[in-house]
Design an enzyme around this catalytic site. Structure first.
Site, PDB file in Angstrom:
ATOM      1  N   LYS A  79      62.353  26.362 -50.386  1.00 45.27           N
ATOM      2  CA  LYS A  79      63.245  25.533 -50.500  1.00 45.27           C
ATOM      3  C   LYS A  79      63.618  24.993 -51.899  1.00 45.27           C
ATOM      4  CE  LYS A  79      64.808  20.982 -48.738  1.00 45.27           C
ATOM      5  NZ  LYS A  79      64.256  19.861 -47.674  1.00 45.27           N
ATOM      6  N   SER A 154      67.360  18.839 -44.116  1.00 44.06           N
ATOM      7  CA  SER A 154      68.113  19.491 -45.061  1.00 44.06           C
ATOM      8  C   SER A 154      67.421  20.909 -45.452  1.00 44.06           C
ATOM      9  CB  SER A 154      67.755  18.422 -46.577  1.00 44.06           C
ATOM     10  OG  SER A 154      66.601  18.180 -46.632  1.00 44.06           O
ATOM     11  N   SER A 178      63.333  16.464 -42.444  1.00 46.14           N
ATOM     12  CA  SER A 178      64.025  17.845 -42.844  1.00 46.14           C
ATOM     13  C   SER A 178      63.305  19.079 -42.649  1.00 46.14           C
ATOM     14  CB  SER A 178      64.350  17.682 -44.447  1.00 46.14           C
ATOM     15  OG  SER A 178      65.639  16.643 -44.633  1.00 46.14           O
TER      16      SER A 178
END
Ligand code: GLN
Length: 490
Positions: A79, A154, A178
């Site tokens: 990420k 996210s 997330s």
């Protein structure tokens, strides 16, 4: 089956048996990224040459007959809010569009030492604030089960990349859901470890008392393998702890016969999609069939967790994000005439709408006149939420719940309605508020408009007891075949 579709465990066995080389495995991932990422947009940056270079080194090791560690030679996606030295790290935000990480995050140091092949950086909501990955400054990621829909967020890029077999596994971060929510919506496994179990050093902080890094994988065993590799205390993160020295991935296979699993009544509420409720209840039947005892429990303060989260989280954001001032890091407004204009314009132009909304909310609840009424009260609620779990864990070993109230919805459907979006976090934020670990495993599909949309089952455990939820998740996975279904883009 092409090698990019394998789990960590399968890819490891393939490398050891010399069915394919680390370079071939990496090439399979890279060519699949090339083929699918135009439609998916899971990656913000692909590091093909460094990945192939590392893979070559692993192959040399294999050629010498040396033993391979579990993650050695296995391609991973990261990420884009974790620092990878010398590469651009944006956190999905325009303000960090050109920011080059000066050092490696602790999780990156650990993965590199474990021999991982880093494929690149994945898309995410701007600064990790969101549930859909639509707020990324670089455009949304699409769900590999239906590209008209959101992948969750996210960590939507990481979840979509794993579900589409663009990588073997990925890292995400979870402040209020997330990792778990996109894992659920993309039909993969996601683990949010206990707060402090994994170092946050080098993670671009969102809300420091809630943030945690964890894996997104294709199987529960893989989640345990990655957790084993990244966990542990770190001198650079004073909140980190070395609680479990022993490797968990061997224990995760234990039987769950006699395990007591709680089903909280407060999690079956109005607003929960009836099809999801049915899947969760069916999952409880499966857990019962493999030996667990399902016990009705109550978490009386659960209904207040979300409101308290949306006070504490923005409060911490407003403090953390003051460092993005247009001077020390990232984007700086052009032609600003003085210092105050530099601050204001850089933040206005560089930070996304949701980020600015939270900074304003956070500054408000911390302001002298409102601190007692909002922030202090939210902290008291946080303690009550935590106490609810402590009480529940006196009678049960883990807790099951839905992951999100709805399956993946369409891109654009809710983005202009922040309150509805916040409600998507209703089942996930409590674990962050209490600091406990949460695991999401694929638990079936709902059919909508001719497409199958994944549903995730959430398992919550005691502090530093990832072992129990991984055991329960593993037993559930072995008794079902949801995790073996492949998304159309895989
Ligand atoms: N959706 C939640 C939020 O927007 C959680 C985000 C996260 O875990 N990073 O705050």
């Amino acid at each position: 089956m092409s090698s990019n579709a394998l789990t960590i465990q399968q890819a490891h066995e393939g490398l050891v048996a010399k069915k394919f080389s680390a370079v071939e495995l990496t090439e399979d991932c890279l060519s699949h990224i090339e083929k699918t990422d135009g439609a998916l947009h899971a990656f913000l940056d692909v590091h093909a040459s460094s990945a192939l270079g590392r893979a070559k080194e692993v192959d040399e090791k294999i050629a010498k007959g040396l033993e391979l560690k579990p993650l050695e030679g296995i391609p991973v996606a990261i990420k884009d809010n974790m620092l990878l030295a010398g590469t651009v790290t944006t956190a999905g935000s325009k303000i960090l569009e050109a920011y080059v990480a000066p050092y490696d995050a602790t999780v990156i140091i650990k993965l590199k030492a474990a021999g991982a092949i880093i494929l690149g950086k994945t898309n995410m909501d701007d600064s990790a604030m969101g549930t859909t990955t639509e707020s990324s400054a670089f455009g949304p990621t699409f769900n590999p089960w239906d590209i008209t829909r959101i992948p969750g967020g996210s960590s939507g890029g990481s979840a979509a990349a794993v579900a589409a077999n663009e990588c073997i596994y990925a890292l995400g971060s979870d402040t209020g859901g997330s990792i778990r929510q996109p894992a659920g919506m993309c039909g993969v496994v996601g683990l949010k470890p206990t707060y402090g179990a994994v170092s946050r050093y080098g993670l671009i902080a969102m809300s420091s008392s809630l943030d945690q890094i964890g894996p997104l994988t294709k199987s529960v065993e893989d989640a345990a393998i990655v957790f084993d590799a990244i966990k542990g205390s770190d001198i650079h993160d004073s909140s980190s702890r070395a609680a479990q020295e022993k490797p968990i991935h061997q224990i995760a296979r234990q039987s769950i016969s006699g395990m007591k699993i709680g089903l909280p009544k407060e999690y079956f509420i109005e607003g929960l999609d009836a099809r999801i409720e049915k899947k969760i209840r069916e999952a409880c039947d499966v857990l019962h069939d493999v030996g667990a005892e399902i016990i009705d429990i109550s978490l009386p303060h659960a209904p207040y967790a979300l409101s308290a989260y949306y006070i504490i989280c923005p409060a911490e954001i407003s403090a953390n994000f003051s460092r993005l001032d247009g001077i020390r890091y990232g984007y700086s407004a052009k032609d600003a005439r003085n210092l105050s204009e530099t601050y204001c314009r850089s933040r206005e132009e560089g930070l996304g709408t949701e980020v600015r909304r939270r900074i304003m909310l956070g500054s408000y609840v911390l302001a002298a006149g409102y601190y007692d009424a909002y922030y202090k009260k939210a902290q008291a609620v946080r303690q009550m939420v935590r106490r609810d779990f402590d009480n529940a864990f006196r009678t049960v070993d883990c807790i099951v719940s839905p992951t999100s109230p709805t399956p993946a919805f369409r891109i654009g459907e809710k983005i202009s309605d922040p309150l509805t979006l916040y409600l998507e976090d209703i089942f996930t934020v409590s674990a962050n508020m209490a600091g406990i670990p949460g695991l999401v495993v694929p638990a079936g599909f709902v059919e909508e408009g001719g497409v199958s949309l994944p549903v995730g089952l959430q398992l919550l455990g005691r502090h530093f007891d990832e072992e129990t939820i991984l055991c329960a998740g593993y037993a559930y996975e072995q008794a079902t075949d949801w995790h073996t279904r492949k998304s159309p883009l895989s």
